[in-house]
Scaffold this active site. Sequence first.
Site, PDB file in Angstrom:
ATOM      1  N   ASP A  90      -2.048 -33.577  46.167  1.00  0.00           N
ATOM      2  CA  ASP A  90      -1.660 -32.110  46.728  1.00  0.00           C
ATOM      3  C   ASP A  90      -0.473 -32.565  47.596  1.00  0.00           C
ATOM      4  O   ASP A  90      -0.725 -33.532  48.404  1.00  0.00           O
ATOM      5  CB  ASP A  90      -2.471 -31.265  47.357  1.00  0.00           C
ATOM      6  N   ASP A 130      -1.173 -25.969  41.096  1.00  0.00           N
ATOM      7  CA  ASP A 130      -1.868 -24.976  41.674  1.00  0.00           C
ATOM      8  C   ASP A 130      -0.938 -23.668  41.711  1.00  0.00           C
ATOM      9  O   ASP A 130      -1.470 -22.565  41.389  1.00  0.00           O
ATOM     10  CB  ASP A 130      -2.440 -25.134  43.122  1.00  0.00           C
TER      11      ASP A 130
END
Length: 164
Positions: free
Chosen positions: A114, A133
Amino acid sequence: MATISGAIVALDQLTKIYIHTHYRLGESRAIISQVFDITYVRNFGAAFGFFATLARNFREPFFVLVPVIALGVIIFIMRTTKDTQKVQILGLSLIFGGAIGNYIDRLRFKYVIDFLDFHWRDIYHWPAFNIADSAIVTGVSILLLQMLLQRSHIRPIIAKDSAS
């Protein structure tokens, strides 16, 4: 479906490779001061770190099996979706591409990379996320909005018919 999903997977993996090779774990660079940074984070859980604290011997098999089931469900739904249902195809394609992007990370690293880090000064900090995401959340939002719009369109018809 394949074009959209493939583009999501490619963009997701290219950005993650860049972060993985050009940033040290935890390194952060401000893009918009006090609002948005690029920060290298390893997410061992699900979206926004959910399940990250589960025992490793449960968490790792869980994140290998559940995405396969989810991808199978998406493929099944896509096979029953008409070509004219463009909005549903778009939503499912985004979800599918995002799921594949994160699944690749799980298989390679046992975590997801991330890096998109939004916050408001030091007051509020949203959990870091990635392109996959974003695609999943956008796809789910499209499908939910479509369902809500269809439901609001059907309800007056049903109410009108029952009054007769």
